[in-house]
Design a protein around this motif. Structure first.
Motif, short mmCIF file in Angstrom:
data_model
loop_
_atom_site.label_atom_id
_atom_site.label_comp_id
_atom_site.label_asym_id
_atom_site.label_seq_id
_atom_site.Cartn_x
_atom_site.Cartn_y
_atom_site.Cartn_z
N GLN A 192 0.79 -1.23 0.00
CA GLN A 192 0.00 0.00 0.00
C GLN A 192 0.83 1.28 0.00
O GLN A 192 0.46 2.26 -0.64
N LEU A 193 1.94 1.29 0.71
CA LEU A 193 2.81 2.47 0.76
C LEU A 193 4.25 2.01 0.58
O LEU A 193 4.75 1.20 1.35
N ILE A 194 4.91 2.53 -0.46
CA ILE A 194 6.32 2.20 -0.71
C ILE A 194 7.14 3.48 -0.53
O ILE A 194 6.87 4.49 -1.18
N ILE A 195 8.13 3.40 0.34
CA ILE A 195 8.99 4.55 0.63
C ILE A 195 10.37 4.28 0.05
O ILE A 195 11.10 3.43 0.55
N GLU A 196 10.69 4.98 -1.01
CA GLU A 196 12.01 4.85 -1.65
C GLU A 196 12.96 5.95 -1.18
O GLU A 196 14.16 5.76 -1.16
N GLY A 197 12.42 7.11 -0.84
CA GLY A 197 13.24 8.25 -0.42
C GLY A 197 13.66 8.13 1.04
O GLY A 197 13.23 7.24 1.77
N VAL B 249 5.80 8.46 8.67
CA VAL B 249 4.44 7.94 8.52
C VAL B 249 3.86 7.89 9.92
O VAL B 249 4.40 7.23 10.80
N ARG B 250 2.77 8.62 10.10
CA ARG B 250 2.23 8.77 11.46
C ARG B 250 0.70 8.64 11.44
O ARG B 250 0.04 9.19 10.58
N GLN B 251 0.19 7.90 12.41
CA GLN B 251 -1.26 7.78 12.65
C GLN B 251 -2.02 7.35 11.40
O GLN B 251 -3.07 7.90 11.08
N CYS B 252 -1.49 6.35 10.70
CA CYS B 252 -2.16 5.81 9.52
C CYS B 252 -2.66 4.40 9.84
O CYS B 252 -2.11 3.72 10.71
N ARG B 253 -3.67 3.98 9.10
CA ARG B 253 -4.18 2.61 9.20
C ARG B 253 -4.01 1.93 7.85
O ARG B 253 -4.16 2.56 6.80
N PHE B 254 -3.74 0.64 7.91
CA PHE B 254 -3.54 -0.16 6.70
C PHE B 254 -4.44 -1.38 6.80
O PHE B 254 -4.31 -2.18 7.71
N ARG B 255 -5.38 -1.50 5.84
CA ARG B 255 -6.37 -2.56 5.89
C ARG B 255 -6.41 -3.34 4.58
O ARG B 255 -6.41 -2.75 3.50
N GLY B 256 -6.46 -4.64 4.69
CA GLY B 256 -6.75 -5.50 3.55
C GLY B 256 -5.72 -5.51 2.44
O GLY B 256 -6.08 -5.69 1.28
N SER B 257 -4.45 -5.37 2.77
CA SER B 257 -3.42 -5.39 1.73
C SER B 257 -3.21 -6.81 1.23
O SER B 257 -3.19 -7.76 2.02
N ASP B 258 -3.02 -6.95 -0.09
CA ASP B 258 -2.66 -8.25 -0.66
C ASP B 258 -1.16 -8.48 -0.61
O ASP B 258 -0.69 -9.54 -1.01
N GLY B 259 -0.42 -7.49 -0.16
CA GLY B 259 1.04 -7.59 -0.03
C GLY B 259 1.44 -7.04 1.33
O GLY B 259 0.86 -7.38 2.35
N ASP B 260 2.40 -6.14 1.33
CA ASP B 260 2.84 -5.50 2.55
C ASP B 260 2.13 -4.17 2.74
O ASP B 260 1.83 -3.47 1.77
N ALA B 261 1.87 -3.81 3.97
CA ALA B 261 1.27 -2.51 4.25
C ALA B 261 2.24 -1.40 3.89
O ALA B 261 1.92 -0.48 3.16
N VAL B 262 3.46 -1.48 4.42
CA VAL B 262 4.49 -0.46 4.18
C VAL B 262 5.79 -1.16 3.82
O VAL B 262 6.21 -2.09 4.50
N ILE B 263 6.43 -0.67 2.76
CA ILE B 263 7.77 -1.13 2.39
C ILE B 263 8.70 0.07 2.47
O ILE B 263 8.43 1.10 1.85
N VAL B 264 9.76 -0.05 3.24
CA VAL B 264 10.73 1.04 3.39
C VAL B 264 12.03 0.61 2.73
O VAL B 264 12.66 -0.36 3.16
#
Length: 146
Positions: free
Chosen positions: A108-113, A118-133
Motif C-alpha cells: 500500500q505504501l512504498i517509501i524509496e526516499g 508515517v504517522r497515525q495511519c491505518r492499513f487494511r486489507g493489503s494483498d502484499g505489505d502494508a508499508v515497504i521502506v
C-alpha cells in the motif's frame, strides 16, 4: 548616481533570497481538486496536500521532496482500474504521510526516499505489505495494520 543604485541592489538581493512559500492544496471529492494525483501534479517541493473525507481509488507515484499528505478521515483505496495496485510510492526525501487509512491494493505504501515520516495511519486489507521502506531514516509512528 552611485547612491541611487543602492535601493535597487538591496531589492534584488531580498527578492532572490526569499524562499517560495509552501502552499496547501485541498483534495475534496466534489471540490475543484478531486483527486490526489491532480494535487500531486500541482504540488511543488514542500507543499502540503490535505485529503478530505472520502474514498479515493488511486495509484500515485511522486519524486517531490518535503511533501506532506495529511488525511482528514480519508480512505486511499488501492483497487485502481479494477486491479490491486500500490496506493502511494514516495521517491522524494523528507515526506510526511499522516492520518490516512490505506485500504486494499498490494504494498500500500512504498517509501524509496530518505527521512520519511508515517504517522497515525491505518492499513487494511493489503494483498502484499502494508508499508515497504527502502530509503533510510524513516520514522513509522503509531500506525495500525488490520
Amino acid at each position: 548616481m552611485r547612491n541611487s543604485l543602492l535601493p535597487l541592489a538591496a531589492t534584488v538581493v531580498l527578492a532572490t533570497a526569499t524562499p517560495a512559500l509552501a502552499k496547501t492544496i485541498v483534495v475534496k471529492k466534489n471540490g475543484p481538486i478531486s483527486t490526489i494525483a491532480d494535487a500531486v501534479a500541482m504540488a511543488g517541493d514542500g507543499d502540503k496536500i490535505v485529503i478530505k473525507r472520502g474514498t479515493y481509488f488511486e495509484t500515485v507515484t511522486t519524486d517531490k521532496n518535503n511533501l506532506k499528505f495529511l488525511g482528514q478521515r480519508a480512505i486511499w483505496d488501492g483497487t485502481d482500474a479494477g486491479g490491486d495496485e500500490t496506493c502511494l510510492t514516495l521517491n522524494g526525501d523528507n515526506c510526511v504521510v499522516q492520518g490516512i487509512t490505506f485500504r486494499n491494493g498490494t504494498d500500500q505504501l512504498i517509501i524509496e526516499g530518505d527521512a520519511t515520516t508515517v504517522r497515525q495511519c491505518r492499513f487494511r486489507g493489503s494483498d502484499g505489505d502494508a508499508v515497504i521502506v527502502r530509503g533510510q531514516g524513516a520514522l513509522i509512528d503509531r500506525i495500525r495494520s488490520e
